[in-house]
Design a protein around this motif. Structure first.
Motif, PDB file in Angstrom:
ATOM      1  N   VAL A   1       0.861  -1.188   0.000  1.00 23.06           N
ATOM      2  CA  VAL A   1       0.000   0.000   0.000  1.00 23.06           C
ATOM      3  C   VAL A   1       0.892   1.230   0.000  1.00 23.06           C
ATOM      4  N   ALA A   2       0.883   1.964  -1.099  1.00 25.48           N
ATOM      5  CA  ALA A   2       1.733   3.138  -1.276  1.00 25.48           C
ATOM      6  C   ALA A   2       0.881   4.380  -1.442  1.00 25.48           C
ATOM      7  N   GLY A   3       1.523   5.546  -1.397  1.00 24.14           N
ATOM      8  CA  GLY A   3       0.825   6.810  -1.595  1.00 24.14           C
ATOM      9  C   GLY A   3       1.282   7.841  -0.588  1.00 24.14           C
ATOM     10  N   THR A   4       1.043   9.094  -0.896  1.00 23.08           N
ATOM     11  CA  THR A   4       1.428  10.171   0.013  1.00 23.08           C
ATOM     12  C   THR A   4       0.599  10.127   1.292  1.00 23.08           C
ATOM     13  N   HIS A   5      -0.680   9.809   1.167  1.00 23.57           N
ATOM     14  CA  HIS A   5      -1.580   9.807   2.325  1.00 23.57           C
ATOM     15  C   HIS A   5      -2.339   8.487   2.395  1.00 23.57           C
ATOM     16  N   GLY A   6      -2.704   8.104   3.611  1.00 21.31           N
ATOM     17  CA  GLY A   6      -3.624   6.987   3.795  1.00 21.31           C
ATOM     18  C   GLY A   6      -3.001   5.611   3.771  1.00 21.31           C
ATOM     19  N   LYS A   7      -1.668   5.515   3.705  1.00 21.98           N
ATOM     20  CA  LYS A   7      -1.034   4.188   3.651  1.00 21.98           C
ATOM     21  C   LYS A   7      -1.349   3.363   4.888  1.00 21.98           C
ATOM     22  N   THR A   8      -1.198   3.961   6.048  1.00 21.84           N
ATOM     23  CA  THR A   8      -1.395   3.221   7.292  1.00 21.84           C
ATOM     24  C   THR A   8      -2.843   2.769   7.443  1.00 21.84           C
ATOM     25  N   THR A   9      -3.775   3.679   7.202  1.00 25.02           N
ATOM     26  CA  THR A   9      -5.187   3.329   7.357  1.00 25.02           C
ATOM     27  C   THR A   9      -5.614   2.281   6.333  1.00 25.02           C
ATOM     28  N   THR A  10      -5.233   2.478   5.071  1.00 32.99           N
ATOM     29  CA  THR A  10      -5.626   1.524   4.031  1.00 32.99           C
ATOM     30  C   THR A  10      -4.966   0.172   4.250  1.00 32.99           C
TER      31      THR A  10
ATOM     32  N   GLU B   1       1.420  13.253  -4.216  1.00 29.76           N
ATOM     33  CA  GLU B   1       1.758  14.656  -4.335  1.00 29.76           C
ATOM     34  C   GLU B   1       3.120  14.885  -3.707  1.00 29.76           C
ATOM     35  N   PHE B   2       3.626  16.099  -3.812  1.00 30.01           N
ATOM     36  CA  PHE B   2       4.980  16.358  -3.326  1.00 30.01           C
ATOM     37  C   PHE B   2       5.038  16.280  -1.804  1.00 30.01           C
ATOM     38  N   ASP B   3       6.070  15.611  -1.321  1.00 24.80           N
ATOM     39  CA  ASP B   3       6.332  15.469   0.109  1.00 24.80           C
ATOM     40  C   ASP B   3       7.794  15.090   0.263  1.00 24.80           C
ATOM     41  N   HIS B   4       8.244  14.992   1.507  1.00 23.03           N
ATOM     42  CA  HIS B   4       9.625  14.574   1.809  1.00 23.03           C
ATOM     43  C   HIS B   4      10.631  15.460   1.079  1.00 23.03           C
ATOM     44  N   ALA B   5      10.486  16.765   1.274  1.00 21.99           N
ATOM     45  CA  ALA B   5      11.366  17.712   0.591  1.00 21.99           C
ATOM     46  C   ALA B   5      12.817  17.581   1.030  1.00 21.99           C
ATOM     47  N   ASP B   6      13.055  16.873   2.124  1.00 18.98           N
ATOM     48  CA  ASP B   6      14.429  16.687   2.578  1.00 18.98           C
ATOM     49  C   ASP B   6      15.194  15.693   1.719  1.00 18.98           C
TER      50      ASP B   6
ATOM     51  N   ASP C   1      -6.423  10.990 -10.051  1.00 18.74           N
ATOM     52  CA  ASP C   1      -5.154  11.512  -9.560  1.00 18.74           C
ATOM     53  C   ASP C   1      -4.214  11.655 -10.755  1.00 18.74           C
ATOM     54  N   GLY C   2      -4.073  12.885 -11.243  1.00 18.42           N
ATOM     55  CA  GLY C   2      -3.257  13.119 -12.427  1.00 18.42           C
ATOM     56  C   GLY C   2      -1.803  12.743 -12.243  1.00 18.42           C
ATOM     57  N   ASN C   3      -1.272  12.918 -11.021  1.00 10.86           N
ATOM     58  CA  ASN C   3       0.133  12.591 -10.783  1.00 10.86           C
ATOM     59  C   ASN C   3       0.384  11.095 -10.931  1.00 10.86           C
ATOM     60  N   LEU C   4      -0.574  10.273 -10.486  1.00 10.74           N
ATOM     61  CA  LEU C   4      -0.419   8.836 -10.639  1.00 10.74           C
ATOM     62  C   LEU C   4      -0.692   8.400 -12.076  1.00 10.74           C
ATOM     63  N   HIS C   5      -1.587   9.070 -12.763  1.00 14.29           N
ATOM     64  CA  HIS C   5      -1.795   8.758 -14.183  1.00 14.29           C
ATOM     65  C   HIS C   5      -0.496   8.972 -14.966  1.00 14.29           C
TER      66      HIS C   5
ATOM     67  N   GLU D   1       8.566  15.249  -9.681  1.00 14.00           N
ATOM     68  CA  GLU D   1       9.030  14.316 -10.709  1.00 14.00           C
ATOM     69  C   GLU D   1       9.982  13.265 -10.128  1.00 14.00           C
ATOM     70  N   ALA D   2      10.779  13.656  -9.150  1.00 24.51           N
ATOM     71  CA  ALA D   2      11.693  12.694  -8.525  1.00 24.51           C
ATOM     72  C   ALA D   2      10.910  11.608  -7.794  1.00 24.51           C
ATOM     73  N   ILE D   3       9.811  11.987  -7.159  1.00 23.61           N
ATOM     74  CA  ILE D   3       8.985  10.991  -6.471  1.00 23.61           C
ATOM     75  C   ILE D   3       8.275  10.110  -7.501  1.00 23.61           C
ATOM     76  N   GLN D   4       7.791  10.708  -8.563  1.00 20.80           N
ATOM     77  CA  GLN D   4       7.125   9.923  -9.598  1.00 20.80           C
ATOM     78  C   GLN D   4       8.059   8.865 -10.189  1.00 20.80           C
ATOM     79  N   ARG D   5       9.332   9.200 -10.349  1.00 25.78           N
ATOM     80  CA  ARG D   5      10.277   8.210 -10.860  1.00 25.78           C
ATOM     81  C   ARG D   5      10.390   7.020  -9.923  1.00 25.78           C
ATOM     82  N   GLN D   6      10.409   7.295  -8.620  1.00 28.31           N
ATOM     83  CA  GLN D   6      10.475   6.201  -7.651  1.00 28.31           C
ATOM     84  C   GLN D   6       9.200   5.348  -7.711  1.00 28.31           C
TER      85      GLN D   6
END
Length: 481
Positions: free
Chosen positions: A108-117, A187-192, A223-227, A198-203
């Motif tokens: 289960v991946a994603g910026t939000h909701g991983k733990t709950t899902t 969506e964008f997260d983990h700016a550190d 979700d356009g970013n996942l598309h 785009e870097a997250i999308q590659r991963q």
């Protein structure tokens, strides 16, 4: 085998510790931040916890050191491990080699909701009698633990995009090789660690590449970013979900707060889900979990019945206590999108009741201020907003959140927040604490202060508070714009 874990009290590494102990290993670990619920889980499992990161913790030498991704060069334990030539491995690689090999992995991946899902999915499989293993970044209350090895082919893992270790900068999830993959959102997260979206999308596309052709990818319809990720190349069937729009999995006849809705699969109603959760985001989480469970062989109607008995995850809108009709909730939200959706779900529940939002900007991304400009809008559903300013915060909370006006309180001491809430809260109010850390046990301190506030009447204090000019009074002296 004696395994020592560096960073053992993180949610992921703590799960590794519990599974290793279940598999018969002697387990010990070091961490600088020891707090419940992980610390209590580990102690109950007979795992030795050591405070801080001292070289002496690795004497005598363990058979293997499992290194958490919070560790870096310069850490005394890391330097000693390297100098002594001790055997070491990352947590994700250990999990992949020792637990996930030859199993049906549901990631289960994603910026939000991983733990709950992930928790929903594990519970559906459990309720259907499939006894899955799982490693979740929280404590599902249906299980009371965050991880177990399980004794079936199925294993549910929260597939995090954060980097693996100081010596392996790939995302954790590339190690897992799921047969069933849920991608909740992106969506964008983990700016550190990520320069841009785009870097997250590659991963994420590296992850997509690992899913076999006879597997399944579950992804949101809109979700356009996942598309864009899937457009990079996809070799696996995809099922879409959406709470509002027609998809393979969608909802109908939903209650306004999301506490009940019909589940539609392939155009047919398969059951009505009635539960204690709320919010559109949790409706989406449920649809994703049901889709993944069907791929593992659980009929949709069975999955819906299981979710009616789902008890959520600790620290995900967890009611920590109620005093004189004032409820105090704990939530893990620490990203503007998660904050907004959590508050929207709560507003749908409480209606005109006052919401006091308490926020600790603790994540690396939040402390860097990358998303600070979105916070005021994310917090708009709250009647009052209390922001704790931790040491080293790189942005000025007062100026960034100035648009919240008199609803905003900025505090450099958590005690100031506790005192304000104890004085001003009144029956029917809801206090929502949002942080991805322990937050100096502020939840219990608020509850204790409410219990001991003596004969002070919050209604009297609140009614004497000056109304902000230009606002129309609802039923309470604090109003939303």
């Amino acid at each position: 085998m004696h395994i020592h874990i560096l960073g053992i009290c993180g949610t992921f590494m703590g799960g590794i510790a519990l599974i290793a102990r279940e598999l018969g290993h002697q387990v010990s670990g070091s961490d600088a931040n020891v707090y419940p619920p992980m610390s209590t889980q580990l102690e109950a499992a007979g795992i030795t916890l050591m405070e801080d990161y001292e070289a002496g913790h690795l004497q005598p030498a363990p058979d293997m050191v499992v290194v958490g991704n919070a560790m870096s060069r310069g850490n005394p334990a890391v330097e000693y491990m390297l100098d002594q030539g001790l055997r070491y491995i990352s947590g994700p690689q250990w999990l992949a080699e020792q637990v996930l090999a030859e199993r049906w992995v549901l990631g289960v991946a994603g910026t939000h909701g991983k733990t709950t899902t992930g928790s929903m999915l594990a519970w559906i499989l459990e309720d259907a009698g499939l006894t899955p293993g799982f490693l979740i970044g929280g404590v599902p209350q249906n299980f009371g633990i965050s991880a177990r090895a399980g004794d079936s082919p199925f294993f549910v893992v929260e597939a995090d995009e954060y980097d693996t270790a100081f010596f392996d900068k790939r995302s954790k999830f590339v190690h897992y090789h799921p047969r069933t993959l849920v991608m909740n959102n992106l969506e964008f997260d983990h700016a550190d660690i990520f320069e841009d979206l785009e870097a997250i999308q590659r991963q994420f596309h590296h992850l997509v590449r690992t899913v076999p052709g006879n597997g399944l990818i579950v992804s949101p319809l809109n979700d356009g970013n996942l598309h864009e990720v899937l457009d990079m190349g996809c070799w696996t069937p995809v099922e879409h979900f959406d709470p509002d729009f027609e998809a393979t999995w969608h909802a109908a006849n939903a209650a306004p707060d999301g506490s009940a809705f019909d589940v539609i699969c392939d155009g047919e109603a398969v059951g009505r889900l009635e539960w204690a959760l709320s919010g559109r985001h949790n409706m989406a989480n449920a649809l994703a979990a049901l889709a993944a469970a069907r791929h593992a062989g659980v009929p949709p109607a069975v999955g819906v019945a299981a979710l009616c008995r789902f008890e959520n995850v600790r620290r995900r809108m967890e009611l920590r206590g109620e005093v004189d009709g004032i409820r105090v909730y704990d939530d893990f939200a620490h990203h503007p999108t998660a904050i907004a959706t959590t508050l929207a779900g709560l507003r749908a529940q409480v209606g005109d009741g006052r919401i006091h939002a308490v926020l600790e900007p603790r994540s690396n991304t939040m402390r860097m201020g990358v998303m600070a400009g979105r916070l005021a809008e994310a917090l708009r559903e709250a009647d009052t907003v209390h922001v704790y300013v931790p040491p080293g915060l790189s942005w000025d909370a007062r100026s960034v959140l100035a648009s919240l006006g008199p609803r905003l309180q900025v505090a450099e001491q958590t005690g100031d927040i506790v005192d304000w809430l104890a004085a001003m809260s009144r029956p029917g109010d809801t206090v929502l604490v949002m942080s991805n850390g322990g937050f100096q046990a502020i939840h219990e301190r608020i509850l204790d202060a409410l219990k001991t506030r003596g004969r002070h009447e919050p209604e009297d204090a609140a009614s004497s508070h000056q109304q902000p000019e230009g606002r129309i009074c609802r039923k309470t002296p604090w109003i939303r714009p």
